[in-house]
Design an enzyme around this catalytic site. Structure first.
Site, short mmCIF file in Angstrom:
data_model
loop_
_atom_site.label_atom_id
_atom_site.label_comp_id
_atom_site.label_asym_id
_atom_site.label_seq_id
_atom_site.Cartn_x
_atom_site.Cartn_y
_atom_site.Cartn_z
N CYS A 98 17.07 2.86 -0.44
CA CYS A 98 16.86 3.16 0.98
C CYS A 98 16.53 4.64 1.22
O CYS A 98 15.74 4.96 2.12
CB CYS A 98 18.07 2.75 1.80
SG CYS A 98 19.65 3.47 1.29
N ASP A 220 15.37 1.01 10.16
CA ASP A 220 16.18 0.63 9.00
C ASP A 220 15.28 0.21 7.84
O ASP A 220 14.50 -0.75 7.97
CB ASP A 220 17.10 -0.53 9.41
CG ASP A 220 18.15 -0.86 8.37
OD1 ASP A 220 17.94 -0.55 7.17
OD2 ASP A 220 19.19 -1.44 8.75
N HIS A 222 16.06 -1.26 5.05
CA HIS A 222 16.67 -2.26 4.18
C HIS A 222 16.03 -3.64 4.28
O HIS A 222 16.51 -4.60 3.67
CB HIS A 222 18.17 -2.37 4.47
CG HIS A 222 18.93 -1.11 4.16
ND1 HIS A 222 19.04 -0.07 5.06
CD2 HIS A 222 19.59 -0.72 3.05
CE1 HIS A 222 19.75 0.91 4.51
NE2 HIS A 222 20.10 0.54 3.30
#
Length: 277
Positions: A98, A220, A222
């Site tokens: 990440c 994000d 992810h």
């Protein structure tokens, strides 16, 4: 206690001696803890696609509704960026990539282009070659955070990166003025990561409601899979507004890496279209 920002050429880190941090603003002991995985991966196990051949979504926050009606203040990222996420280049980096993906998003700003954005192997090689990481860091699954991201922005000639340390997550409420000014003055995506909350992510804007409630726009990295549209990403919550009071861990420290460019704010229009009702 509000976030601290100190001009220094050296950065003390728990795992080793101080390193030269060039012209960045660096804080002592601002690196994520050493509980991160140290498993090695064979170099030939996964082959990443050339970054120039990637089909990445651009400016994925466009079209999102605001988190409140009649906001008292609103400031958003300027310029353009690409959304880098788990596996977007064919490399399975779930559970450890990440920080790299967020760094790649930062490097794609302000033109929203993949040209000049380093691959994960290049990032690891650069950190090892500059002496920030020990021999053997190449081809590993070791995480990186905001400190490493700021070094790579300098190394690869990307946007300027400035670090800010927040001792506790609750202190991010006190950093809203800094973030508001950053975005209002033409700043790019802001990388954020901590210790207890070690999941790297990017901030794309701040919003303050009429009752003084505060929100941040979070991207994000992810997500795993193939994206077809912004709306798909938004509906799944991979980019969206979150309340500052609940999205950050009050027991975790946080580092911020704020990206800026030499272009003026007038050259970089803020990205926001009319929100959907």
């Amino acid at each position: 206690m509000s976030g601290a920002e100190l001009p220094s050429l050296r950065c003390l880190r728990p795992s080793g001696p101080p390193i030269n941090c060039y012209s960045h603003w660096i804080l002592c002991d601002c690196r994520e803890p050493q509980k991160r995985p140290r498993t090695r991966i064979r170099p030939a196990s996964v082959t990443a696609a050339p970054l120039s051949a990637l089909e990445l979504l651009k400016d994925v926050h466009l079209g999102l509704a605001l988190p409140c009606q009649s906001p008292a203040r609103l400031a958003l990222v300027s310029g353009h960026y690409l959304y880098y996420h788990y596996g977007c280049d064919g490399l399975d980096d779930r559970g450890w990539g990440c920080g790299y993906r967020t760094l790649q998003t930062l490097c794609s700003w302000p033109k929203g282009q993949s040209s000049g954005v380093p691959g994960m192997a290049a990032i690891q090689a650069a950190l090892e070659d500059m002496g920030d990481k020990p021999p053997g860091f190449r081809d590993s699954r070791n995480w990186i955070g905001c400190v490493e991201a700021s070094l790579c922005l300098e190394h690869f000639g990307g946007p300027q990166g400035r670090l800010c340390h927040v001792p506790r997550g609750a202190g991010l409420l006190e950093e809203l003025e800094r973030l508001y000014s950053h975005f209002k003055e033409g700043g790019g995506p802001v990388m954020v990561g901590g210790d207890a909350d070690a999941q790297s992510k990017a901030l794309l804007g701040v919003c303050e409601g009429p009752a003084r409630e505060a929100y941040v726009l979070i991207l994000d990295p992810h997500y795993w899979g193939t994206l077809k549209s912004r709306s798909e990403l938004q509906a799944a919550g991979w980019v969206g507004w979150r309340k500052v009071s609940s999205v950050f861990d009050s027991n975790s420290f946080y580092n911020l890496c704020l990206t800026r460019n030499n272009l003026t704010p007038h050259t970089l229009p803020a990205l926001w279209d009319r929100p959907r009702n």
